[in-house]
Design an enzyme around this catalytic site. Sequence first.
Site, PDB file in Angstrom:
ATOM      1  N   ASN A 147       0.546  -1.071  -0.327  1.00 27.75           N
ATOM      2  CA  ASN A 147       0.100   0.218  -0.034  1.00 27.75           C
ATOM      3  C   ASN A 147       0.321   1.248  -0.246  1.00 27.75           C
ATOM      4  OD1 ASN A 147      -2.242  -0.872  -0.266  1.00 27.75           O
ATOM      5  ND2 ASN A 147      -1.968  -2.062   2.469  1.00 27.75           N
ATOM      6  N   ARG A 174      -3.193   7.983  -0.723  1.00 27.94           N
ATOM      7  CA  ARG A 174      -4.218   6.942   0.533  1.00 27.94           C
ATOM      8  C   ARG A 174      -4.180   7.918   1.800  1.00 27.94           C
ATOM      9  NH1 ARG A 174       0.033   2.917   3.520  1.00 27.94           N
ATOM     10  NH2 ARG A 174      -1.701   1.229   4.950  1.00 27.94           N
ATOM     11  N   ASN A 210      10.700   0.151   5.441  1.00 28.84           N
ATOM     12  CA  ASN A 210       8.790  -0.374   5.920  1.00 28.84           C
ATOM     13  C   ASN A 210       7.887  -1.376   5.241  1.00 28.84           C
ATOM     14  OD1 ASN A 210       6.625   1.102   6.514  1.00 28.84           O
ATOM     15  ND2 ASN A 210       6.855   3.065   5.207  1.00 28.84           N
TER      16      ASN A 210
HETATM   17  C1  DQA Z   1       3.118   2.434   8.017  1.00 28.85           C
HETATM   18  C2  DQA Z   1       2.818   1.866   9.332  1.00 28.85           C
HETATM   19  C3  DQA Z   1       1.705   0.893   9.321  1.00 28.85           C
HETATM   20  O1  DQA Z   1       0.877   0.458  10.035  1.00 28.85           O
HETATM   21  C4  DQA Z   1       0.586   0.453   8.192  1.00 28.85           C
HETATM   22  O2  DQA Z   1       0.353  -1.040   7.687  1.00 28.85           O
HETATM   23  C5  DQA Z   1       2.176   1.229   6.687  1.00 28.85           C
HETATM   24  C6  DQA Z   1       2.373   1.998   6.840  1.00 28.85           C
HETATM   25  C7  DQA Z   1       4.239   3.818   8.442  1.00 28.85           C
HETATM   26  O3  DQA Z   1       4.360   4.068   7.605  1.00 28.85           O
HETATM   27  O4  DQA Z   1       3.480   4.434   9.069  1.00 28.85           O
HETATM   28  O5  DQA Z   1       1.063   0.935   5.525  1.00 28.85           O
HETATM   29  O6  DQA Z   1       4.259   1.770   7.389  1.00 28.85           O
END
Ligand code: DQA
Length: 155
Positions: free
Chosen positions: A20, A27, A83
């Site tokens: 994502n 988003r 990440n």
């Molecule tokens: C994230 C935090 C995660 O909990 C979330 O599912 C994401 C983005 C962040 O960069 O803040 O997809 O990794």
Amino acid sequence: MTDASPSSTPPLIYVLNGPNLNLLGLREPQIYGHVTLADVEALCHQRALGLGVAVSFRQSNHEGVLVDWIHEARTEAAGIVLNAGAYTHTSIAIMDALRGTGVPAIEVHLSNVFQREAFRHHSYPALACVGVIAGLGPMGYELALEALAGRLKRS
Ligand code: DQA
């Protein structure tokens, strides 16, 4: 004269992004802001230049692809900025991959996961990382690169 010997090649750091994160900018902007992943990539390349390292910046929505990239890092990279998105909170496979490669890794989150739902407070990859940065937005990626470049200089 240009020195094209392999020793002059800057150390490579993999910057790996999970599911994502390709939607960054669209988003949930109230949480993640309006910066796109392409903006984060540009920032990383710019910061890397000043630090004397190179960056391979990647994103996948697939857990196994992230695992494969971490395996690849064992022979190809000097460090990993990760990440893992939501896989942070679920993926023992990603944690095991990091442990298996032994490449120093720093976990990054754009948002402050500790201010959010309880299920985001736990991270599997963090158990295999040298550090975690959360809540500083794209600057977290820059700081992670700085920390890894510093480690490399000292080693
Ligand atoms: C994230 C935090 C995660 O909990 C979330 O599912 C994401 C983005 C962040 O960069 O803040 O997809 O990794």
